[in-house]
Every structure is written in C-alpha cells, then in structure tokens.
Design an enzyme around this catalytic site. Structure first.
Site, PDB file in Angstrom:
ATOM      1  N   ASN A 129      33.772  15.962  17.303  1.00 38.02           N
ATOM      2  CA  ASN A 129      32.468  15.495  17.767  1.00 38.02           C
ATOM      3  C   ASN A 129      31.482  15.737  16.629  1.00 38.02           C
ATOM      4  O   ASN A 129      31.098  16.874  16.369  1.00 38.02           O
ATOM      5  CB  ASN A 129      32.063  16.285  19.027  1.00 38.02           C
ATOM      6  CG  ASN A 129      30.661  15.931  19.494  1.00 38.02           C
ATOM      7  OD1 ASN A 129      30.033  15.015  18.968  1.00 38.02           O
ATOM      8  ND2 ASN A 129      30.168  16.665  20.481  1.00 38.02           N
ATOM      9  N   TRP A 130      31.108  14.646  15.979  1.00 41.53           N
ATOM     10  CA  TRP A 130      30.250  14.786  14.795  1.00 41.53           C
ATOM     11  C   TRP A 130      28.791  15.070  15.156  1.00 41.53           C
ATOM     12  O   TRP A 130      27.985  15.381  14.285  1.00 41.53           O
ATOM     13  CB  TRP A 130      30.319  13.509  13.940  1.00 41.53           C
ATOM     14  CG  TRP A 130      31.634  13.288  13.249  1.00 41.53           C
ATOM     15  CD1 TRP A 130      32.786  14.034  13.363  1.00 41.53           C
ATOM     16  CD2 TRP A 130      31.931  12.237  12.315  1.00 41.53           C
ATOM     17  NE1 TRP A 130      33.773  13.521  12.559  1.00 41.53           N
ATOM     18  CE2 TRP A 130      33.278  12.408  11.910  1.00 41.53           C
ATOM     19  CE3 TRP A 130      31.199  11.170  11.790  1.00 41.53           C
ATOM     20  CZ2 TRP A 130      33.890  11.545  10.987  1.00 41.53           C
ATOM     21  CZ3 TRP A 130      31.800  10.309  10.882  1.00 41.53           C
ATOM     22  CH2 TRP A 130      33.140  10.502  10.488  1.00 41.53           C
ATOM     23  N   LYS A 131      28.443  14.928  16.415  1.00 37.76           N
ATOM     24  CA  LYS A 131      27.054  15.143  16.868  1.00 37.76           C
ATOM     25  C   LYS A 131      26.104  14.311  15.990  1.00 37.76           C
ATOM     26  O   LYS A 131      26.479  13.219  15.579  1.00 37.76           O
ATOM     27  CB  LYS A 131      26.736  16.640  16.878  1.00 37.76           C
ATOM     28  CG  LYS A 131      27.784  17.421  17.697  1.00 37.76           C
ATOM     29  CD  LYS A 131      27.437  18.848  17.946  1.00 37.76           C
ATOM     30  CE  LYS A 131      28.566  19.509  18.760  1.00 37.76           C
ATOM     31  NZ  LYS A 131      28.275  20.902  19.119  1.00 37.76           N
ATOM     32  N   HIS A 179      28.530  16.267  27.640  1.00 37.80           N
ATOM     33  CA  HIS A 179      28.441  17.364  26.677  1.00 37.80           C
ATOM     34  C   HIS A 179      27.264  18.283  27.053  1.00 37.80           C
ATOM     35  O   HIS A 179      26.218  17.805  27.493  1.00 37.80           O
ATOM     36  CB  HIS A 179      28.263  16.823  25.253  1.00 37.80           C
ATOM     37  CG  HIS A 179      28.485  17.884  24.231  1.00 37.80           C
ATOM     38  ND1 HIS A 179      27.524  18.812  23.921  1.00 37.80           N
ATOM     39  CD2 HIS A 179      29.580  18.203  23.505  1.00 37.80           C
ATOM     40  CE1 HIS A 179      28.025  19.647  23.014  1.00 37.80           C
ATOM     41  NE2 HIS A 179      29.259  19.308  22.749  1.00 37.80           N
ATOM     42  N   GLU A 204      25.125  19.764  25.341  1.00 39.37           N
ATOM     43  CA  GLU A 204      23.850  19.491  24.658  1.00 39.37           C
ATOM     44  C   GLU A 204      23.103  18.376  25.366  1.00 39.37           C
ATOM     45  O   GLU A 204      21.883  18.374  25.449  1.00 39.37           O
ATOM     46  CB  GLU A 204      24.115  19.145  23.182  1.00 39.37           C
ATOM     47  CG  GLU A 204      24.509  20.387  22.399  1.00 39.37           C
ATOM     48  CD  GLU A 204      25.434  20.146  21.215  1.00 39.37           C
ATOM     49  OE1 GLU A 204      25.576  18.995  20.772  1.00 39.37           O
ATOM     50  OE2 GLU A 204      26.039  21.138  20.752  1.00 39.37           O
ATOM     51  N   GLU A 225      34.198  23.407  27.547  1.00 38.31           N
ATOM     52  CA  GLU A 225      33.373  23.902  26.446  1.00 38.31           C
ATOM     53  C   GLU A 225      32.385  24.933  26.985  1.00 38.31           C
ATOM     54  O   GLU A 225      31.290  24.564  27.438  1.00 38.31           O
ATOM     55  CB  GLU A 225      32.608  22.744  25.797  1.00 38.31           C
ATOM     56  CG  GLU A 225      33.504  21.699  25.166  1.00 38.31           C
ATOM     57  CD  GLU A 225      32.827  20.987  24.005  1.00 38.31           C
ATOM     58  OE1 GLU A 225      33.453  20.897  22.950  1.00 38.31           O
ATOM     59  OE2 GLU A 225      31.673  20.545  24.147  1.00 38.31           O
ATOM     60  N   GLY A 227      28.908  26.323  18.696  1.00 42.57           N
ATOM     61  CA  GLY A 227      28.076  26.486  17.507  1.00 42.57           C
ATOM     62  C   GLY A 227      27.645  27.923  17.265  1.00 42.57           C
ATOM     63  O   GLY A 227      26.781  28.195  16.442  1.00 42.57           O
ATOM     64  N   SER A 250      33.445  26.572  18.836  1.00 40.55           N
ATOM     65  CA  SER A 250      33.760  27.372  17.644  1.00 40.55           C
ATOM     66  C   SER A 250      35.249  27.417  17.307  1.00 40.55           C
ATOM     67  O   SER A 250      35.767  28.448  16.877  1.00 40.55           O
ATOM     68  CB  SER A 250      33.195  28.795  17.771  1.00 40.55           C
ATOM     69  OG  SER A 250      31.786  28.750  17.865  1.00 40.55           O
ATOM     70  N   GLY A 285      31.428  21.702  14.474  1.00 36.50           N
ATOM     71  CA  GLY A 285      31.175  21.983  13.053  1.00 36.50           C
ATOM     72  C   GLY A 285      32.376  21.805  12.145  1.00 36.50           C
ATOM     73  O   GLY A 285      32.269  21.210  11.066  1.00 36.50           O
TER      74      GLY A 285
HETATM   75  P1  13P Z   1      31.430  23.784  17.572  1.00 35.24           P
HETATM   76  O1  13P Z   1      32.883  23.564  17.241  1.00 35.24           O
HETATM   77  O2  13P Z   1      30.517  23.546  16.429  1.00 35.24           O
HETATM   78  O3  13P Z   1      31.213  25.098  18.259  1.00 35.24           O
HETATM   79  O4  13P Z   1      31.037  22.651  18.655  1.00 35.24           O
HETATM   80  C1  13P Z   1      31.846  22.442  19.744  1.00 35.24           C
HETATM   81  C2  13P Z   1      31.385  21.227  20.458  1.00 35.24           C
HETATM   82  O5  13P Z   1      30.302  21.199  21.002  1.00 35.24           O
HETATM   83  C3  13P Z   1      32.259  20.036  20.445  1.00 35.24           C
HETATM   84  O6  13P Z   1      31.811  19.078  21.341  1.00 35.24           O
END
Ligand code: 13P
Length: 249
Positions: free
Chosen positions: A9-11, A94, A96, A166, A172, A212, A234
């Site tokens: 997931n590149w966000k 997600h 976020e 998640e 993150g 993470s 990430g």
């Molecule tokens: P990280 O791997 O940066 O913790 O993010 C996880 C995530 O939100 C994948 O959708």
C-alpha cells in the site's frame, strides 16, 4: 489451498518518476507461483502502473473508491472508472480512511457492495486502536467491523474478499503485533466466519496482516497458520525491502 498474498500500500507516495523507478525494480523480483503480489499506487499513477506491469505477475489495486457509481461527488473516483483503466481490485476500510475521512462500518458496507457489483476484488482492512486493545475489547471491535460491513454478503460473494488485519497501533509505528498476537486475531476471525457461514468458506479466505511488517519480522508473522501474507506500507516503498518480504511469504 489459500495463496499467500503480499500487497504494497503505497499510500500518498510516489509520483510518476518514482512509480516508474519502483516498478522497474519490482519487475525483476522472482516469486513463487503460490504467491500473489500486488501494489496500490495513488489514483494518479494507477493507469501508469497498469501499463508498466502488463505481462508480469504484479497486480495493481486502488487504495479507495466511492460507493456511488457516478454523480456529483467532487474529487471522488468510482468503480466503473477504475474498471475502465483495468483495475479490478481495491483496498477498502483502511484505518487512515476511517480516522481521517470519516469512513464508518455503514459507509464501508456500501462501498463493498458497489465494488462487488462491479466484479472487483476487495482487500478489506479492519483492526483495533491502541486504547481498544488496552481495554481488552479488541475482539469485540474486530467482530463489529466485520459483521457490519461484510456479514450481509452471501457465501458466493466472499470469493472476492481478502481480509487484512491491521491493528492501528502497529501502523507506521515500528511496533509490530507479535506473531502470536496476529495469529490469535486471525484464528478468531476465521472462527467467526466459520460460525456465520461454513468452515470450508472460512478456510478459503486469505487473511493478511498489516502493521510495521519489515524484512526482519515478515517470515515469523507469515509462518503463522492463519496468516496468509501481508499488507505492507513503508517497506513496500523500497524495492529491496519489499522483495525480502515477498520472498518471506
Ligand atoms: P506500515 O507497514 O508502514 O506500518 O503500514 C501498514 C499499512 O497501513 C498498510 O496498509
């Protein structure tokens, strides 16, 4: 047999040049035919990613979509628009988006319905916040999120659902759920699906872990019985890290 899935997931990262560079590096990664690898660039780079991954086993998915199929929703993107550029998979729910864009169990239920109506595969994210785990209500939270957004579906529709646990406190933060903590929730979710539907259906659903995941911890998490791969943030932005994670699946 469930396939392992590793999805990046590149966000809100990677412009046109960065997308081209990262995909060029990812194309050289060899991975088992028992594994699916997906990348989720931002909307603006989807068409480019589809073109650049053509003829490879890399799959491209969207990070979000609107529940409506068209209309006066300034700034939004619909399932038919995604379909029209060759996108058949989408991440929904997600944390976020739940936290910053007010997505709720109800609005996610509508999005899931729309996605399935348009033959899209959904990577559905769920997971508790830190205070919910501290108050030991994480099982209840996960149950509510899944029941409200997904448990109205009929068994056939589940063939287009991938789940991604998640825990919000692990996203993150560098703090990962332990392999045991991931396994505990994944097994709980599989039991929940088995009790609502059937165990054969529950056993066919891929449940990914996200939060993470790094090259150093991926293998231990992915080796758990009910963990079928990962949704990576990430570490999916670095080709070498993503490669190591894919090869741990
Ligand atoms: P990280 O791997 O940066 O913790 O993010 C996880 C995530 O939100 C994948 O959708």
């Amino acid at each position: 047999m469930r396939k392992k899935i590793v999805a990046g997931n590149w966000k809100m990262n990677n412009d046109q040049r960065e997308t081209a560079e990262l995909i060029a590096a990812l194309k050289s990664i060899r991975f088992s035919t028992k594994t699916r690898v997906m990348i989720a660039p931002a909307f603006t780079q989807l068409q480019q990613a589809v073109a650049l991954t053509e003829g490879t086993r890399l799959e491209v998915l969207a990070q979000n979509m609107n529940a409506a199929t068209n209309g006066a929703f300034t700034g939004e993107i619909s399932a038919p628009m995604l379909n029209s550029i060759g996108i058949q998979n989408v991440i929904l729910g997600h944390s976020e988006r739940r936290a910053y864009y007010n997505e709720t169990d109800d609005s996610l239920k509508s999005k899931v319905d729309t996605a399935l109506l348009h033959d899209m595969e959904v990577v559905f994210c769920f997971g508790e916040e830190l205070n919910e785990r501290k108050s030991a209500i994480h099982f209840d939270v996960v149950k509510r999120q899944l029941e409200k957004a997904l448990f109205h579906l009929d068994s056939g529709q589940w063939s287009n659902i991938i789940l991604a646990y998640e825990p919000v406190w692990a996203i993150g933060t560098g703090e990962t759920a332990t392999p045991d903590q991931a396994q505990e929730i994944h097994a709980y979710v599989r039991d929940l699906i088995a009790s609502k539907y059937e165990s054969s259906l529950a056993n066919s659903i891929s449940i990914l872990y996200g939060g993470s995941v790094k090259p150093a911890n991926a293998a231990a998490i992915f080796s758990q019985n009910d963990v079928d791969g990962g949704l990576i943030g990430g570490a999916a932005l670095q080709a070498e890290d993503f490669k190591a994670i894919i090869q741990s699946a």
